[in-house]
Motif scaffolding. Structure first.
Motif, PDB file in Angstrom:
ATOM      1  N   LYS A  48       0.877  -1.185   0.000  1.00 25.28           N
ATOM      2  CA  LYS A  48       0.000   0.000   0.000  1.00 25.28           C
ATOM      3  C   LYS A  48       0.904   1.221   0.000  1.00 25.28           C
ATOM      4  O   LYS A  48       1.690   1.421   0.917  1.00 25.28           O
ATOM      5  N   GLY A 108      -6.061  -3.072  -0.695  1.00 26.20           N
ATOM      6  CA  GLY A 108      -6.448  -1.837  -1.378  1.00 26.20           C
ATOM      7  C   GLY A 108      -7.919  -1.519  -1.168  1.00 26.20           C
ATOM      8  O   GLY A 108      -8.288  -0.375  -0.869  1.00 26.20           O
ATOM      9  N   LYS A 112      -9.497   1.627   1.072  1.00 21.57           N
ATOM     10  CA  LYS A 112     -10.447   2.579   0.478  1.00 21.57           C
ATOM     11  C   LYS A 112     -11.736   2.647   1.304  1.00 21.57           C
ATOM     12  O   LYS A 112     -12.210   3.730   1.639  1.00 21.57           O
ATOM     13  N   ASN A 119      -7.138   5.083  -3.838  1.00 20.81           N
ATOM     14  CA  ASN A 119      -6.438   4.011  -4.517  1.00 20.81           C
ATOM     15  C   ASN A 119      -5.532   4.648  -5.569  1.00 20.81           C
ATOM     16  O   ASN A 119      -6.015   5.143  -6.574  1.00 20.81           O
ATOM     17  N   ASP A 123      -1.050   1.626  -6.876  1.00 21.08           N
ATOM     18  CA  ASP A 123      -1.738   0.546  -6.165  1.00 21.08           C
ATOM     19  C   ASP A 123      -2.436  -0.369  -7.181  1.00 21.08           C
ATOM     20  O   ASP A 123      -2.511  -1.579  -6.997  1.00 21.08           O
ATOM     21  N   ARG A 124      -2.947   0.238  -8.245  1.00 19.54           N
ATOM     22  CA  ARG A 124      -3.683  -0.544  -9.253  1.00 19.54           C
ATOM     23  C   ARG A 124      -2.752  -1.249 -10.238  1.00 19.54           C
ATOM     24  O   ARG A 124      -3.119  -2.248 -10.818  1.00 19.54           O
TER      25      ARG A 124
END
Length: 184
Positions: A48, A108, A112, A119, A123-124
């Motif tokens: 994270k 994640g 959120k 996010n 992170d994605r």
């Protein structure tokens, strides 16, 4: 009580031989090429990205993370040699792991929904790695750095037994809490 923002991030922070070998590589890059920015944190796999949290509510953050991580079991990862992100980051590669991918995705979502954190793009676009050099890497000298690091080998198996919360303190990232994972 006033809001005191502090920076935190969540990561896997190996201890022992893996930490020692990764730190030795960072030190070598500093001594040979003056690349020292990566030494501001222990070797880690970010799960994270850094975020701000009210320091007065740090206990609440730890409590919520503890509850979330309570059901996560110990799992294995493999580190295999080196890779890079363009001409700006050099890292020890982590072989794909469905367990790690699932942990990162569920963390994640938790962050959120439960912590009201955004996010981030990174992170994605999760690509687990152990950074050796970044930020102070000069693109014009990248080939020299890359040639040096490719002359090395880094192969290690890592049993992930905990997840760490790190906090930025006096210009460095320090592990402030380790959340043990469940034994099988």
């Amino acid at each position: 009580m006033a809001t005191i923002p502090a920076k935190y991030f969540i990561a896997l922070v190996p201890e022992g031989k893996i930490q020692e070998e990764a730190t030795a590589l960072k030190e070598e890059m500093k001594n040979l090429f003056n690349l020292k920015y990566a030494l501001k944190s222990p070797a880690h796999i970010t799960i994270k990205m850094p975020f701000e949290w009210n320091e007065n509510k740090e206990d609440k953050l730890i409590y919520k993370l503890q509850k979330f991580l309570a059901g996560i079991g110990v799992f294995d990862l493999k580190f295999r040699d080196f890779d890079r992100f363009g001409r700006r980051v050099i890292f020890v590669d982590v072989l794909p792991s469905a367990t790690l991918q699932s942990l990162q995705e569920s963390l994640g979502k938790f962050c959120k929904l439960e912590l009201n954190l955004i996010n981030e793009l990174s992170d994605r676009a999760f690509h687990p790695h152990l950074t050796i050099s970044f930020k102070d890497v000069k693109p014009k000298n990248f080939d020299l750095y890359w040639k040096h690091i490719q002359s090395k080998h880094f192969n290690a198996d890592y049993q992930v037994r905990d997840v760490a919360l790190l906090k930025r303190m006096e210009g460095r990232w320090k592990v402030i809490h380790r959340f043990p994972l469940t034994e099988a």
